[in-house]
Design a protein around this motif. Structure first.
Motif, PDB file in Angstrom:
ATOM      1  N   CYS A   1       1.113   6.975   3.117  1.00 47.71           N
ATOM      2  CA  CYS A   1      -0.211   6.403   2.865  1.00 47.71           C
ATOM      3  C   CYS A   1      -0.905   6.062   4.175  1.00 47.71           C
ATOM      4  O   CYS A   1      -2.103   6.241   4.315  1.00 47.71           O
TER       5      CYS A   1
ATOM      6  N   ARG B   1      -4.696   0.361  -4.543  1.00 48.31           N
ATOM      7  CA  ARG B   1      -4.697   0.463  -3.080  1.00 48.31           C
ATOM      8  C   ARG B   1      -5.966  -0.126  -2.488  1.00 48.31           C
ATOM      9  O   ARG B   1      -5.924  -0.823  -1.474  1.00 48.31           O
TER      10      ARG B   1
ATOM     11  N   PHE C   1       0.875  -1.171   0.000  1.00 48.57           N
ATOM     12  CA  PHE C   1       0.000   0.000   0.000  1.00 48.57           C
ATOM     13  C   PHE C   1       0.908   1.215   0.000  1.00 48.57           C
ATOM     14  O   PHE C   1       1.485   1.572   1.030  1.00 48.57           O
TER      15      PHE C   1
END
Length: 75
Positions: free
Chosen positions: A58, A36, A27
């Motif tokens: 992220c 994702r 991710f």
């Protein structure tokens, strides 16, 4: 979940997991939104994927708190 601010470090971990045949997902910010989303769904289902490699940027959007426990790399 393995979190690092260095994506190259996550790449090394991914390569190691592949050699040990450990299913995992990544991710990272360089992935498309669809990629994702698929990674999160695979990880949440926990069918065969037990490891998520996540870049810190992220994870900073609140996703980290949804999936404890976490191992954070501090290289």
């Amino acid at each position: 979940m393995i979190v690092s601010q260095w994506t190259q470090c996550l790449q090394l971990v991914s390569e190691y997991l592949k050699t040990k045949n450990i299913p995992h997902v990544r991710f990272q910010g360089d992935m498309s939104r669809d990629e994702r989303d698929r990674a999160v769904r695979k990880f949440k289902n926990k069918d065969d994927v037990r490891v998520m490699l996540m870049s810190l940027k992220c994870g900073g959007v609140g996703l980290v708190s949804c999936f404890p426990p976490i191992i954070q790399l501090v290289y």
